[in-house]
Motif scaffolding. Structure first.
Motif, short mmCIF file in Angstrom:
data_model
loop_
_atom_site.label_atom_id
_atom_site.label_comp_id
_atom_site.label_asym_id
_atom_site.label_seq_id
_atom_site.Cartn_x
_atom_site.Cartn_y
_atom_site.Cartn_z
N GLY A 148 0.78 -1.22 0.00
CA GLY A 148 0.00 0.00 0.00
C GLY A 148 0.82 1.27 0.00
N PHE A 149 2.12 1.19 0.22
CA PHE A 149 2.94 2.39 0.30
C PHE A 149 2.96 3.18 -1.00
CE2 PHE A 149 5.84 0.89 4.01
CZ PHE A 149 4.79 1.04 4.87
N THR A 151 8.49 3.87 -8.75
CA THR A 151 9.89 3.45 -8.85
C THR A 151 9.98 2.23 -9.74
OG1 THR A 151 9.71 2.01 -6.95
CG2 THR A 151 10.36 4.28 -6.52
N ASN A 152 11.16 1.93 -10.19
CA ASN A 152 11.34 0.75 -11.04
C ASN A 152 11.84 -0.45 -10.24
OD1 ASN A 152 13.96 1.42 -10.57
ND2 ASN A 152 14.45 1.97 -12.68
N GLY A 153 11.98 -0.31 -8.94
CA GLY A 153 12.36 -1.42 -8.09
C GLY A 153 13.85 -1.60 -7.89
N THR A 154 14.67 -0.69 -8.41
CA THR A 154 16.12 -0.85 -8.25
C THR A 154 16.56 -0.77 -6.80
OG1 THR A 154 16.48 1.51 -8.66
CG2 THR A 154 16.66 0.03 -10.56
N GLU A 155 15.74 -0.19 -5.93
CA GLU A 155 16.07 -0.12 -4.50
C GLU A 155 16.18 -1.52 -3.89
OE1 GLU A 155 14.13 3.63 -5.71
OE2 GLU A 155 13.64 1.54 -6.00
N MET A 196 7.32 -1.70 -1.89
CA MET A 196 8.53 -2.05 -1.16
C MET A 196 9.67 -1.11 -1.53
SD MET A 196 10.18 -3.93 0.95
CE MET A 196 9.34 -5.46 1.22
N ALA A 197 9.82 -0.82 -2.82
CA ALA A 197 10.88 0.07 -3.27
C ALA A 197 10.70 1.47 -2.67
CB ALA A 197 10.89 0.14 -4.79
N GLU A 198 9.47 1.95 -2.64
CA GLU A 198 9.23 3.27 -2.06
C GLU A 198 9.46 3.28 -0.56
OE1 GLU A 198 6.16 5.73 -3.43
OE2 GLU A 198 6.11 4.77 -5.38
N LEU A 248 15.09 -8.83 3.07
CA LEU A 248 13.85 -8.10 3.29
C LEU A 248 12.85 -8.93 4.09
CD1 LEU A 248 13.50 -6.58 -0.25
CD2 LEU A 248 13.91 -5.34 1.86
N ALA A 249 12.87 -10.23 3.90
CA ALA A 249 11.98 -11.16 4.61
C ALA A 249 10.51 -10.76 4.44
CB ALA A 249 12.36 -11.24 6.09
N THR A 250 10.13 -10.45 3.20
CA THR A 250 8.77 -9.96 2.95
C THR A 250 7.69 -11.00 3.19
OG1 THR A 250 8.98 -10.51 0.61
CG2 THR A 250 9.49 -8.27 1.26
N ASN A 251 8.04 -12.27 3.11
CA ASN A 251 7.03 -13.30 3.32
C ASN A 251 6.92 -13.74 4.77
OD1 ASN A 251 6.18 -13.41 0.62
ND2 ASN A 251 7.98 -14.61 0.10
#
Length: 85
Positions: free
Chosen positions: A12-13, A22-26, A44-46, A61-64
């Protein structure tokens, strides 16, 4: 108690910030970037770019994983700080 995956929080960010997508390069600095679902990449990138998220240790990142109450509270606090609230 309701558990929520970190990826759902981050997704949601991208709606909160008015900046261009963003293109996700972060995500390139993290070893588990391929585990980020396509629908969560922009948020996530933002979150990384705004300093709301810095990852687990130095390269994950451990997003899951489920977010703990402390992690959720820290992200909310950082988000409100970024938004000037």
């Amino acid at each position: 108690m309701q558990w929520i995956h970190k990826a759902r929080i981050f997704a949601g960010f991208h709606r909160i910030f008015s900046q261009a997508a963003t293109n996700g390069t972060e995500l390139n600095a993290f070893s588990d970037r391929s585990a980020v679902s396509s629908w969560a990449v922009s948020g996530m990138a933002e979150a990384i770019k705004e300093g709301i998220v810095s990852g687990m240790a130095t390269d994950r990142l451990a997003t899951n994983d489920n977010a703990t109450r402390a992690e959720a509270a820290a992200m909310i606090y950082k988000l409100l700080t970024v938004l000037g609230k």
